[in-house]
Design a protein around this motif. Sequence first.
Motif, PDB file in Angstrom:
ATOM      1  N   ALA A  58       0.770  -1.292   0.068  1.00 19.44           N
ATOM      2  CA  ALA A  58      -0.055   0.112  -0.077  1.00 19.44           C
ATOM      3  C   ALA A  58       0.836   1.407  -0.033  1.00 19.44           C
ATOM      4  O   ALA A  58       1.802   1.495   1.033  1.00 19.44           O
ATOM      5  CB  ALA A  58      -0.987  -0.215   1.349  1.00 19.44           C
ATOM      6  N   ILE A  59       0.538   2.064  -0.944  1.00 24.81           N
ATOM      7  CA  ILE A  59       1.498   3.284  -1.032  1.00 24.81           C
ATOM      8  C   ILE A  59       0.233   4.642  -0.891  1.00 24.81           C
ATOM      9  O   ILE A  59      -0.718   4.547  -1.522  1.00 24.81           O
ATOM     10  CB  ILE A  59       1.914   3.542  -2.351  1.00 24.81           C
ATOM     11  CG1 ILE A  59       3.162   2.646  -2.636  1.00 24.81           C
ATOM     12  CG2 ILE A  59       2.855   4.831  -2.403  1.00 24.81           C
ATOM     13  CD1 ILE A  59       3.629   2.387  -4.137  1.00 24.81           C
ATOM     14  N   GLU A  60       0.623   5.419   0.200  1.00 26.23           N
ATOM     15  CA  GLU A  60      -0.392   6.502   0.535  1.00 26.23           C
ATOM     16  C   GLU A  60       0.327   7.880  -0.233  1.00 26.23           C
ATOM     17  O   GLU A  60       1.411   8.167  -0.092  1.00 26.23           O
ATOM     18  CB  GLU A  60      -0.298   6.832   1.863  1.00 26.23           C
ATOM     19  CG  GLU A  60      -1.296   7.961   2.322  1.00 26.23           C
ATOM     20  CD  GLU A  60      -1.169   8.371   3.812  1.00 26.23           C
ATOM     21  OE1 GLU A  60      -1.994   8.981   4.150  1.00 26.23           O
ATOM     22  OE2 GLU A  60      -0.416   7.962   4.611  1.00 26.23           O
ATOM     23  N   ALA A  61      -0.572   8.207  -1.255  1.00 23.86           N
ATOM     24  CA  ALA A  61      -0.026   9.285  -2.043  1.00 23.86           C
ATOM     25  C   ALA A  61      -1.372  10.103  -2.429  1.00 23.86           C
ATOM     26  O   ALA A  61      -2.024   9.577  -2.732  1.00 23.86           O
ATOM     27  CB  ALA A  61       0.658   8.878  -3.240  1.00 23.86           C
ATOM     28  N   ASP A  62      -0.943  11.457  -2.641  1.00 25.69           N
ATOM     29  CA  ASP A  62      -2.163  12.125  -2.900  1.00 25.69           C
ATOM     30  C   ASP A  62      -1.736  12.363  -4.369  1.00 25.69           C
ATOM     31  O   ASP A  62      -1.222  13.458  -4.712  1.00 25.69           O
ATOM     32  CB  ASP A  62      -2.267  13.548  -2.179  1.00 25.69           C
ATOM     33  CG  ASP A  62      -3.343  14.452  -2.901  1.00 25.69           C
ATOM     34  OD1 ASP A  62      -4.014  13.954  -3.657  1.00 25.69           O
ATOM     35  OD2 ASP A  62      -3.553  15.594  -2.215  1.00 25.69           O
ATOM     36  N   ILE A  63      -2.521  11.846  -5.450  1.00 23.59           N
ATOM     37  CA  ILE A  63      -1.937  11.887  -6.695  1.00 23.59           C
ATOM     38  C   ILE A  63      -2.747  13.270  -7.485  1.00 23.59           C
ATOM     39  O   ILE A  63      -2.708  13.385  -8.525  1.00 23.59           O
ATOM     40  CB  ILE A  63      -2.124  10.752  -7.654  1.00 23.59           C
ATOM     41  CG1 ILE A  63      -3.727  10.167  -7.368  1.00 23.59           C
ATOM     42  CG2 ILE A  63      -1.301   9.595  -7.139  1.00 23.59           C
ATOM     43  CD1 ILE A  63      -4.161   9.077  -8.390  1.00 23.59           C
ATOM     44  N   MET A  64      -3.490  13.836  -6.707  1.00 26.09           N
ATOM     45  CA  MET A  64      -4.187  15.311  -7.167  1.00 26.09           C
ATOM     46  C   MET A  64      -3.008  16.139  -7.320  1.00 26.09           C
ATOM     47  O   MET A  64      -3.244  17.209  -8.224  1.00 26.09           O
ATOM     48  CB  MET A  64      -4.969  15.843  -6.414  1.00 26.09           C
ATOM     49  CG  MET A  64      -6.303  14.677  -6.556  1.00 26.09           C
ATOM     50  SD  MET A  64      -7.687  15.574  -5.379  1.00 26.09           S
ATOM     51  CE  MET A  64      -8.383  16.701  -6.369  1.00 26.09           C
ATOM     52  N   ALA A  65      -1.948  15.872  -6.992  1.00 27.56           N
ATOM     53  CA  ALA A  65      -0.587  16.845  -7.286  1.00 27.56           C
ATOM     54  C   ALA A  65       0.458  16.195  -7.784  1.00 27.56           C
ATOM     55  O   ALA A  65       0.598  14.831  -7.582  1.00 27.56           O
ATOM     56  CB  ALA A  65      -0.189  17.239  -5.925  1.00 27.56           C
ATOM     57  N   PRO A  66       0.926  16.525  -8.793  1.00 26.81           N
ATOM     58  CA  PRO A  66       2.209  16.144  -9.726  1.00 26.81           C
ATOM     59  C   PRO A  66       3.304  15.232  -8.717  1.00 26.81           C
ATOM     60  O   PRO A  66       3.636  14.518  -9.089  1.00 26.81           O
ATOM     61  CB  PRO A  66       2.886  17.077 -10.408  1.00 26.81           C
ATOM     62  CG  PRO A  66       1.861  17.867 -10.673  1.00 26.81           C
ATOM     63  CD  PRO A  66       1.012  18.135  -9.280  1.00 26.81           C
ATOM     64  N   GLU A  67       3.646  16.073  -7.482  1.00 29.94           N
ATOM     65  CA  GLU A  67       4.630  15.373  -6.671  1.00 29.94           C
ATOM     66  C   GLU A  67       3.985  13.949  -6.155  1.00 29.94           C
ATOM     67  O   GLU A  67       4.826  13.019  -5.682  1.00 29.94           O
ATOM     68  CB  GLU A  67       4.666  16.420  -5.305  1.00 29.94           C
ATOM     69  CG  GLU A  67       5.568  17.927  -5.911  1.00 29.94           C
ATOM     70  CD  GLU A  67       4.384  18.526  -6.578  1.00 29.94           C
ATOM     71  OE1 GLU A  67       3.239  18.574  -6.465  1.00 29.94           O
ATOM     72  OE2 GLU A  67       4.903  19.539  -7.140  1.00 29.94           O
ATOM     73  N   GLY A  68       2.628  13.759  -5.700  1.00 32.25           N
ATOM     74  CA  GLY A  68       2.123  12.671  -5.075  1.00 32.25           C
ATOM     75  C   GLY A  68       2.304  11.535  -6.355  1.00 32.25           C
ATOM     76  O   GLY A  68       2.640  10.384  -6.019  1.00 32.25           O
TER      77      GLY A  68
END
Length: 269
Positions: A58-68
């Motif tokens: 599981a990877i927690e990432a906010d992909i609404m931002a390019p950095e995520g």
Amino acid sequence: MRHTGQIALVTGGAQGIGQGIVETLHQNGASVAIVDIQKDKAGQVAQKLSTKDAPVIAIEADIMAPEGCKKAIQQVEASLGGLDILVNNAAVARKKEYIGKLAGTDWNDHSKLVLEAAVHLADYATPLLKKSGHGAILNVSSVTALRIAHQQTSWAYHVSKAGLEQLTRYLAVKLGPDNIRVNAVAPGLVNRSEGVKLTDFPENVRIVEQTVPLRRVASASDIGRTVSFLCSDEASYITGQVLTIDGGLGLTETFGTGLALSQALASSD
């Protein structure tokens, strides 16, 4: 076991259609990274499925931002060693206050999560998918990309899914020379994997029996099996396509279907 030895990344894989895709890819031998902001849910799914030969992380990432998006790709490479399959499934929660309204839209969220995230993830993933030798990108669209359900979803949802299908075609042309295939699926009616299901209500069952030729709604595993096929070497010459998964819902003439439904509901009262 068509995905043995392969590595997949599925966004929004902690529940619903995304979870069904994760489970099916893993059943077919893939190691899978679940990218989701729901850390606990994603972790539970990963723990339940993971095996020694085919780990699930599981990877927690906010992909609404390019950095995520960049973080997600870097982390799957560091943890699993590469990438063969990218599934863009994450979507914005449908909020009732936006349905049927033109002003005060939720377009910004749909643009960032459905469209921009798919672009950034594809961009960051391309070197790994190219190295794979048989890389595949699969975008999860909807029948509402072509048909209107203005009482169920906002215009932003419709338009973002339509854009995702055109993006699928664009990426297929752009990435084809790198032997990276890009396709999409467009589900129709799907039962949730948890919580209230569409078919929990008898009136919905009667409607489905009259409007869907296969007389049932899809399950998440129905979607997962189609995704698995399109991402496998069995579909090695298929790219730039959108495959509708609706049990035949879109095949019938609207007035006749409505008439038959009206008669069926009247006779059941």
